[in-house]
Design an enzyme around this catalytic site. Structure first.
Site, mmCIF file in Angstrom:
data_model
loop_
_atom_site.group_PDB
_atom_site.id
_atom_site.type_symbol
_atom_site.label_atom_id
_atom_site.label_comp_id
_atom_site.label_asym_id
_atom_site.label_seq_id
_atom_site.Cartn_x
_atom_site.Cartn_y
_atom_site.Cartn_z
ATOM 1 N N SER A 9 0.841 -1.198 0.000
ATOM 2 C CA SER A 9 0.000 0.000 0.000
ATOM 3 C C SER A 9 0.873 1.243 0.000
ATOM 4 C CB SER A 9 -0.897 0.007 1.242
ATOM 5 O OG SER A 9 -1.570 1.248 1.348
ATOM 6 N N HIS A 10 0.309 2.358 -0.471
ATOM 7 C CA HIS A 10 0.992 3.642 -0.347
ATOM 8 C C HIS A 10 1.123 4.052 1.117
ATOM 9 C CE1 HIS A 10 0.133 3.892 -4.592
ATOM 10 N NE2 HIS A 10 0.814 5.014 -4.674
ATOM 11 N N SER A 11 0.203 3.557 1.936
ATOM 12 C CA SER A 11 0.107 4.024 3.320
ATOM 13 C C SER A 11 0.370 2.881 4.293
ATOM 14 C CB SER A 11 -1.303 4.579 3.557
ATOM 15 O OG SER A 11 -1.600 4.609 4.929
ATOM 16 N N LEU A 70 -3.296 0.770 -5.298
ATOM 17 C CA LEU A 70 -3.457 1.191 -6.691
ATOM 18 C C LEU A 70 -2.214 1.881 -7.218
ATOM 19 C CD1 LEU A 70 -5.754 4.359 -6.630
ATOM 20 C CD2 LEU A 70 -4.606 3.425 -4.645
#
Lengths: 136, 227
Positions: A9-11, A70
């Site tokens: 994930s980006h986070s 994404l």
């Protein structure tokens, strides 16, 4: 031996919360779930070398299913495969499933000892309960 | 590589003399790219604010600053190792999509580099381009880095095939890259974050094509030792 999972994930907060949610379905059961999330400074971002390391750590020999959010998470997961040797790369599935729903489904099935293909198929079914409910 | 007697630093009058494509030459290339990215950081971010998430300049500047630091520390006598260091450093530090894309460019170029002459350099860059296209599943016209890199590689190959020397061929490549960047202005993005904007992505140069044009411009500057 069970199939390992990796959350990309980006986070980091998002990834860890998703893992916590999935682990809530598995009381008392073992499952290797790795996280590769956030950039080097703890901000939003993804890092293919961290993903490759997480895949290696989660792979007990039966392979790994990778769930991603994404954009660059997908590009970075694909790039991570370039850092693995051929044998290991063949044991990795990059799942197009939605991250949260796919992870929960995959985790339940993986913890039961299912094969990599079965785990990946279950991840892909992750939206089905929500779709069925809202259609009803 | 057939360069006996030609000292890399020797400027022979007004004659253009290629810096050999060795570890030092490649280091000079990416160092010049880092300088241009730093200089153009705000412009890259402005373009990305128009059609993306406004982090391209900051991300790439952070990555290339780390690349320069990594190359300063390393024993840079292996050209492929230099390119691989660039790749892994960008992948680790950029965070956004340009990390895996530029990382793949340099990783594939490193794998393909076989020799220190102009043809080897052109083949390595072509392999990098093919890697970016495969990773991004994009093609020219999608309003991406490829819109600058593809005409640059084509111009480089064509100029070398005509027998022009590397500095001359790289100048042609840089012109082609800049033309490709400018040609992205009216395009509608079909890949990446900008594709969510649909028609609203038209009217601005693509940030990836803009930074890719800087990469080619840096090669033209750094790998042409004479003037």
């Amino acid at each position: 031996m069970t199939v390992g999972l990796v959350v990309v994930s980006h986070s980091r907060a998002l990834a860890e919360a998703a893992v916590e949610l999935a682990r809530g379905m598995l009381p008392g059961r073992e499952l290797a779930v790795g996280v590769a999330a956030g950039d080097v400074d703890g901000g939003l971002g993804t890092d293919a070398t961290a993903i490759a390391d997480a895949v290696t750590a989660a792979d007990g020999g039966d392979g790994v299913v990778v769930l991603m959010d994404l954009g660059s998470a997908v590009l970075s997961a694909e790039t991570a495969l370039e850092f693995l040797d051929d044998d290991q790369r063949a044991r990795v599935v990059l799942s197009p499933a939605p991250l949260v729903e796919g992870l929960v489904g995959a985790a339940v099935v993986a913890a039961s000892g299912a094969s990599r293909d079965r785990v990946a198929a279950e991840a892909l079914q992750g939206l089905a309960p929500k779709q069925a409910h809202l259609a009803g | 590589m057939g360069r006996a007697g030609a000292h890399p630093g020797a400027a022979l009058g007004r004659l253009s003399v290629a810096v050999p494509v060795d570890a030092a030459g490649l280091t000079a290339w990416v160092t010049e790219f880092a300088r241009l990215v730093h200089e153009q950081r705000d412009e890259l971010t402005r373009l990305d604010a128009a059609i993306g998430d406004a982090d391209h300049g900051a991300n790439l500047d952070r990555g290339m600053t780390a690349v320069v630091a990594a190359l300063e520390g390393g024993p840079a006598d292996d050209p492929a190792a230099v390119l691989k260091t660039v790749a892994t450093t960008l992948i680790k530090t950029v965070g956004g999509a340009s990390g895996p894309l530029y990382g793949t460019f340099f990783l594939r170029a490193a794998g393909a580099l076989d020799g220190g002459d102009a043809g080897a350099f052109a083949a390595a860059v072509r392999a990098g381009l093919d890697g970016v296209a495969a990773r991004g599943k994009a093609e020219p016209g999608d309003k991406t880095m490829l819109d600058a890199l593809t005409p640059a590689c084509d111009a480089l190959d064509a100029a070398l095939a005509e027998g022009r020397d590397l500095p001359d061929a790289l100048r042609a490549a840089a012109e082609a890259a800049a033309g490709g960047r400018d040609a992205t202005v009216p395009l509608v993005a079909r890949k990446g974050r900008a594709s969510y904007l649909g028609e609203r992505s038209a009217g601005h140069a693509d940030p990836g094509a803009t930074s890719a044009a800087l990469l080619v411009q840096a090669a033209a500057t750094a790998l042409a030792g004479g003037s």
